[in-house]
Motif scaffolding. Structure first.
Motif, PDB file in Angstrom:
ATOM      1  N   GLY A 106       0.500  -1.384  -0.267  1.00 10.27           N
ATOM      2  CA  GLY A 106       0.069  -0.284  -0.173  1.00 10.27           C
ATOM      3  C   GLY A 106       0.580   1.054   0.233  1.00 10.27           C
ATOM      4  N   GLN A 107       1.720   1.499  -0.870  1.00 15.26           N
ATOM      5  CA  GLN A 107       3.476   1.923  -0.816  1.00 15.26           C
ATOM      6  C   GLN A 107       2.555   3.388  -1.714  1.00 15.26           C
ATOM      7  N   VAL A 108       1.504   2.948  -3.015  1.00 15.44           N
ATOM      8  CA  VAL A 108       1.888   3.513  -4.225  1.00 15.44           C
ATOM      9  C   VAL A 108       0.191   4.023  -3.960  1.00 15.44           C
ATOM     10  N   GLU A 109       0.239   5.384  -3.665  1.00 15.08           N
ATOM     11  CA  GLU A 109      -1.690   6.062  -3.379  1.00 15.08           C
ATOM     12  C   GLU A 109      -2.974   5.667  -4.610  1.00 15.08           C
ATOM     13  N   GLY A 110      -3.654   5.249  -4.442  1.00 12.34           N
ATOM     14  CA  GLY A 110      -3.896   4.394  -5.575  1.00 12.34           C
ATOM     15  C   GLY A 110      -3.967   3.660  -6.320  1.00 12.34           C
ATOM     16  N   VAL A 111      -3.436   3.101  -6.395  1.00  9.24           N
ATOM     17  CA  VAL A 111      -2.915   1.783  -6.478  1.00  9.24           C
ATOM     18  C   VAL A 111      -2.871   0.338  -5.881  1.00  9.24           C
ATOM     19  N   ASN A 112      -3.493  -0.822  -6.401  1.00 10.01           N
ATOM     20  CA  ASN A 112      -3.838  -2.182  -5.782  1.00 10.01           C
ATOM     21  C   ASN A 112      -3.209  -3.022  -6.604  1.00 10.01           C
ATOM     22  N   ALA A 113      -3.372  -3.965  -5.954  1.00 12.26           N
ATOM     23  CA  ALA A 113      -3.269  -5.536  -6.813  1.00 12.26           C
ATOM     24  C   ALA A 113      -3.881  -5.396  -7.947  1.00 12.26           C
ATOM     25  N   GLU A 114      -5.227  -4.833  -7.837  1.00 13.38           N
ATOM     26  CA  GLU A 114      -5.922  -5.330  -8.738  1.00 13.38           C
ATOM     27  C   GLU A 114      -6.123  -4.171  -9.843  1.00 13.38           C
ATOM     28  N   SER A 115      -5.652  -2.963  -9.576  1.00 13.33           N
ATOM     29  CA  SER A 115      -5.403  -1.823 -10.349  1.00 13.33           C
ATOM     30  C   SER A 115      -4.775  -1.944 -11.361  1.00 13.33           C
ATOM     31  N   PHE A 116      -3.592  -2.526 -10.324  1.00 11.31           N
ATOM     32  CA  PHE A 116      -1.636  -3.120 -11.290  1.00 11.31           C
ATOM     33  C   PHE A 116      -2.495  -4.070 -12.708  1.00 11.31           C
ATOM     34  N   GLU A 117      -2.868  -5.116 -11.662  1.00 13.74           N
ATOM     35  CA  GLU A 117      -3.232  -6.773 -13.189  1.00 13.74           C
ATOM     36  C   GLU A 117      -3.767  -5.623 -14.150  1.00 13.74           C
ATOM     37  N   GLU A 118      -5.440  -4.136 -14.044  1.00 11.09           N
ATOM     38  CA  GLU A 118      -5.971  -4.366 -14.575  1.00 11.09           C
ATOM     39  C   GLU A 118      -4.924  -2.967 -15.535  1.00 11.09           C
ATOM     40  N   ASP A 119      -3.989  -2.870 -15.200  1.00 14.59           N
ATOM     41  CA  ASP A 119      -3.306  -2.128 -15.946  1.00 14.59           C
ATOM     42  C   ASP A 119      -2.395  -2.436 -16.828  1.00 14.59           C
ATOM     43  N   ASN A 120      -1.825  -4.043 -16.499  1.00 17.27           N
ATOM     44  CA  ASN A 120      -1.069  -4.791 -17.377  1.00 17.27           C
ATOM     45  C   ASN A 120      -1.988  -4.959 -18.465  1.00 17.27           C
ATOM     46  N   LYS A 121      -3.410  -5.330 -18.478  1.00 16.63           N
ATOM     47  CA  LYS A 121      -3.891  -6.040 -19.661  1.00 16.63           C
ATOM     48  C   LYS A 121      -4.394  -4.566 -20.679  1.00 16.63           C
ATOM     49  N   LEU A 122      -4.856  -3.417 -19.275  1.00 13.98           N
ATOM     50  CA  LEU A 122      -4.590  -2.191 -20.571  1.00 13.98           C
ATOM     51  C   LEU A 122      -3.995  -2.169 -21.600  1.00 13.98           C
ATOM     52  N   TRP A 123      -2.020  -2.692 -21.276  1.00  8.24           N
ATOM     53  CA  TRP A 123      -1.215  -2.088 -22.189  1.00  8.24           C
ATOM     54  C   TRP A 123      -0.776  -3.320 -22.962  1.00  8.24           C
ATOM     55  N   LYS A 124      -1.113  -4.560 -22.558  1.00  6.58           N
ATOM     56  CA  LYS A 124      -1.135  -5.603 -23.650  1.00  6.58           C
ATOM     57  C   LYS A 124      -1.399  -4.965 -24.738  1.00  6.58           C
ATOM     58  N   LYS A 125      -3.008  -4.636 -24.529  1.00 12.47           N
ATOM     59  CA  LYS A 125      -3.833  -3.987 -26.048  1.00 12.47           C
ATOM     60  C   LYS A 125      -3.375  -3.175 -26.266  1.00 12.47           C
ATOM     61  N   ARG A 126      -2.985  -2.441 -25.479  1.00 11.91           N
ATOM     62  CA  ARG A 126      -2.178  -0.691 -26.412  1.00 11.91           C
ATOM     63  C   ARG A 126      -1.329  -1.048 -27.957  1.00 11.91           C
ATOM     64  N   LEU A 127      -0.743  -2.384 -26.743  1.00 13.82           N
ATOM     65  CA  LEU A 127       0.721  -2.504 -27.634  1.00 13.82           C
ATOM     66  C   LEU A 127       0.766  -3.182 -29.248  1.00 13.82           C
ATOM     67  N   SER A 128      -0.799  -4.325 -28.757  1.00 14.35           N
ATOM     68  CA  SER A 128      -1.439  -5.000 -29.684  1.00 14.35           C
ATOM     69  C   SER A 128      -1.798  -3.749 -31.184  1.00 14.35           C
ATOM     70  N   THR A 129      -2.479  -2.815 -30.694  1.00 19.53           N
ATOM     71  CA  THR A 129      -2.789  -1.331 -31.333  1.00 19.53           C
ATOM     72  C   THR A 129      -1.564  -0.832 -31.950  1.00 19.53           C
ATOM     73  N   TYR A 130      -0.430  -1.056 -31.014  1.00 23.83           N
ATOM     74  CA  TYR A 130       0.550  -0.255 -31.326  1.00 23.83           C
ATOM     75  C   TYR A 130       1.120  -0.982 -32.619  1.00 23.83           C
ATOM     76  N   LYS A 131       0.818  -2.625 -32.572  1.00 22.80           N
ATOM     77  CA  LYS A 131       1.856  -3.193 -34.055  1.00 22.80           C
ATOM     78  C   LYS A 131       1.557  -3.156 -34.919  1.00 22.80           C
ATOM     79  N   ARG A 132      -0.204  -2.731 -35.089  1.00 21.37           N
ATOM     80  CA  ARG A 132      -1.068  -2.617 -36.320  1.00 21.37           C
ATOM     81  C   ARG A 132      -0.294  -1.076 -36.809  1.00 21.37           C
ATOM     82  N   VAL A 133      -0.107  -0.723 -35.857  1.00 21.31           N
ATOM     83  CA  VAL A 133      -0.049   1.010 -36.500  1.00 21.31           C
ATOM     84  C   VAL A 133       2.019   0.403 -37.235  1.00 21.31           C
ATOM     85  N   ASN A 134       2.682   0.112 -36.724  1.00 20.81           N
ATOM     86  CA  ASN A 134       4.348  -0.211 -36.932  1.00 20.81           C
ATOM     87  C   ASN A 134       4.216  -1.117 -36.879  1.00 20.81           C
TER      88      ASN A 134
END
Length: 614
Positions: free
Chosen positions: A422-450
């Protein structure tokens, strides 16, 4: 009884009403005939509009300008985009905050003159840094580890100064890096093998490393074979282009020095640190430089010292120093190390290794001056102190202070201790996992572009606003590495990034980055310009991005559409080709993606294409 065909109560229609209906029909017929004859304008206008908006036409000039909450400027009144001219060729290796002329105005004490000294607003360059004539795209990894085009870094001084140490050789039109160093002239592999006999380098326990005074970063280059990411730094000094050579070789490095200011890394960042004849005066200033290494060294981490004063009995004459002086220096280093709760694990030949204890439960440190009540991660332009960073509290002798980390690569997606505690304000285990999913999705978009993303073509990658490191984690591959930058005005999450087994640095994007020109292939800028909209000019940040981006390199911006339109107006005057695209979730999302590619051009030349042979 009434009939359904002629219900009772119906009246016959009045002749007067029939006459009125017939009259109205005649009137509208005559009106239509009058308009068709040309005396009315409504029909001709409608026909003209229809001709201008045929559904079969193809619209080629899409308008991305924002039309919400803004007054549209008439076309004739719109200012033309500023076209930035090339800087003079003398600026081809310009490093705004480490320039020699400015550096010499500062004290030499504690290497202050080698630290960051950025130009004031009226001295900033507002032009494009040119590539040297003959510049070529660097060789792909891993060939670039061993070969660099001479035209890209045309400095031969190291081939003379370090000729007997196997640093670098000049062959035809390329530099060759045999993998040697001052303390490992026979090659970095053999040196690392000796370290690995004591330090658990092979099994993923050690993932992040710090190389102080790195030279051309051969140690970091060969640690990559062991899946270890080394952050290497060296000053911009009389050894020309050390860091520039390192980055040209595809190895992480920054311009830096242990001087009077804290290192731009969080506490407990590195699994190991090393000094291979780095010539840092470890015993000076009451051991201040060792206490700074201790701050960034993880509990249970290792420190390697090879070079003076280790093995002084053999080298005292070569070093032109007395036995007494060198003996006293080594004893003082060992005293400081003991006060830091480091345990000596190895000394043989030219190498000594210490291990920082996992916690301070077994340390007798009653006389140590601790840095009490201070944020040990608040380091940007903060002066070093002689106080010692305390270990985080533990509940047992077996607990690792700050939290135990999993071995890499499992560590990459495991919940980091700073988040689980709990040392990072506003971030917990669940939001960390969601952030990982989000960036995997975004990277797929980037790879389609380049489609080059994830290949060796984009070896050196930077994330200008890295957050939790989700982009770097998604793109993680031996083919590339990511410099994760945490802006000094953003939430401090750099400790989380290091706990994931990634590397990064603090930086203020209102200033120049501590690197040479043309050192990154791909730059990711997520929300950077919204973050800095009240801090500094868009133009200054974009010009700095252009300085550090290689010719034909790519930038991916992600921001609000209004912001990206402002960015695009400036980028179009910087010899960048740009394309604005919708968010991956559709056109209704106000956040957009802007992709820019820097054109190839060199000092005194025209735009062409250039690439290396395989």
């Amino acid at each position: 009884m009434g009939s359904k065909h002629n219900p009772p109560g119906n009246r016959s229609r009045s002749p007067l009403s029939l006459i009125a209906v017939i009259g109205l029909c005649c009137f509208f017929y005559l009106l239509g005939a009058w308009q068709k004859s040309g005396f009315g304008k409504g029909d001709s206008i409608a026909m003209e509009i229809t001709k201008q908006a045929q559904c079969t036409d193809i619209v080629t000039d899409l308008d991305f300008e924002p039309h919400h909450n803004k007054v549209e400027i008439p076309q004739t009144a719109k200012p033309k985009p500023v076209v930035f001219k090339p800087c003079d060729v003398k600026y081809k290796d310009y490093t705004p905050c480490q320039e020699q002329d400015r550096a010499m105005k500062f004290p030499r004490e504690n290497m202050i003159y080698r630290e960051r000294h950025c130009p004031p607003e009226n001295e900033k360059l507002h032009c494009l840094i040119p590539a040297p004539k003959g510049y070529m795209t660097p060789f792909p990894w891993p060939k670039c580890r061993d070969y660099v085009h001479y035209a890209n870094v045309p400095f031969k001084s190291l081939t003379v100064e370090k000729a007997g140490q196997n640093w670098v050789q000049f062959q035809g039109n390329v530099f060759k890096f045999p993998g040697g160093g001052t303390m490992f002239p026979q090659g970095a592999d053999a040196y690392i093998d000796e370290l690995a006999s004591v330090i658990p380098i092979k099994d993923g326990t050690v993932r992040t490393a710090l190389d102080t005074g790195c030279g051309v970063a051969s140690w970091g280059a060969y640690m990559l074979k062991r899946n270890v990411l080394a952050m290497s730094f060296a000053p911009r000094d009389n050894h020309e282009a050390q860091v520039q050579f390192a980055l040209e070789r595809g190895v992480p490095a920054v311009i830096g020095v242990l001087g009077s200011i804290r290192l731009p890394y969080p506490s407990r960042a590195f699994d190991m640190a090393q000094c291979s004849r780095c010539l840092i005066p470890w015993t000076s200033n009451e051991g201040m430089y060792l206490t700074e290494v201790d701050r960034v060294l993880r509990p249970g981490g290792y420190w390697v010292l090879s070079g003076p004063p280790i093995n002084w009995k053999t080298y005292y004459q070569t070093w032109k120093r007395s036995k007494q002086e060198l003996n006293a220096e080594q004893k003082r280093i060992e005293e400081i190390a003991e006060s830091l709760c480091w345990e000596k694990k190895y000394e043989k030949g030219d190498i000594a290794i210490w291990r920082k204890k996992p916690n301070d439960e077994s340390c007798d440190r009653t006389s140590v001056n601790f840095c009490e009540g201070k944020d040990t991660d608040d380091v940007w332009y903060k002066e070093m102190e002689t106080c010692v960073t305390p270990f985080p509290k533990v509940s047992s002798e077996d607990e690792v202070a700050g939290g135990k980390l999993k071995k890499f690569p499992e560590r990459l997606f495991a919940v980091p201790p700073r988040i689980s505690k709990g040392q990072v304000e506003g971030v917990n285990a669940e939001s960390f996992e969601e952030d990982n999913k989000l960036w995997k999705k975004r990277l797929s978009t980037y790879k389609r572009v380049n489609r080059l993303i994830g290949t060796t073509r984009f070896r050196n990658v930077m994330d200008m606003n890295a957050g939790l490191g989700g982009f770097a984690a998604a793109v993680e591959s031996p083919k590339s590495w990511v410099m994760n930058v945490i802006p000094t005005i953003a939430k401090n999450t750099l400790g989380v990034i290091y706990e994931r087994g990634l590397i990064g640095i603090y930086h203020d994007w209102c200033e120049g980055f501590s690197t040479y020109p043309r050192t990154y292939d791909l730059i990711h800028a997520n929300g950077v310009f919204s973050l800095y909209k009240n801090s500094c000019k868009i133009e200054d940040i974009l010009l700095e991005m252009d300085r550090i981006l290689r010719p034909e390199g790519t930038v991916i911006f992600r921001d609000e559409v209004d912001v990206l339109n402002d960015v695009r107006k400036i980028a179009d005057g910087m010899r960048w080709d740009t394309k604005l695209m919708d968010h991956e979730d559709g056109p209704l999302v106000p956040e957009k993606i802007l992709v820019a590619v820097k054109q190839y051009w060199v000092a005194g030349g025209n735009s062409t294409s250039s690439s290396s042979e395989e």
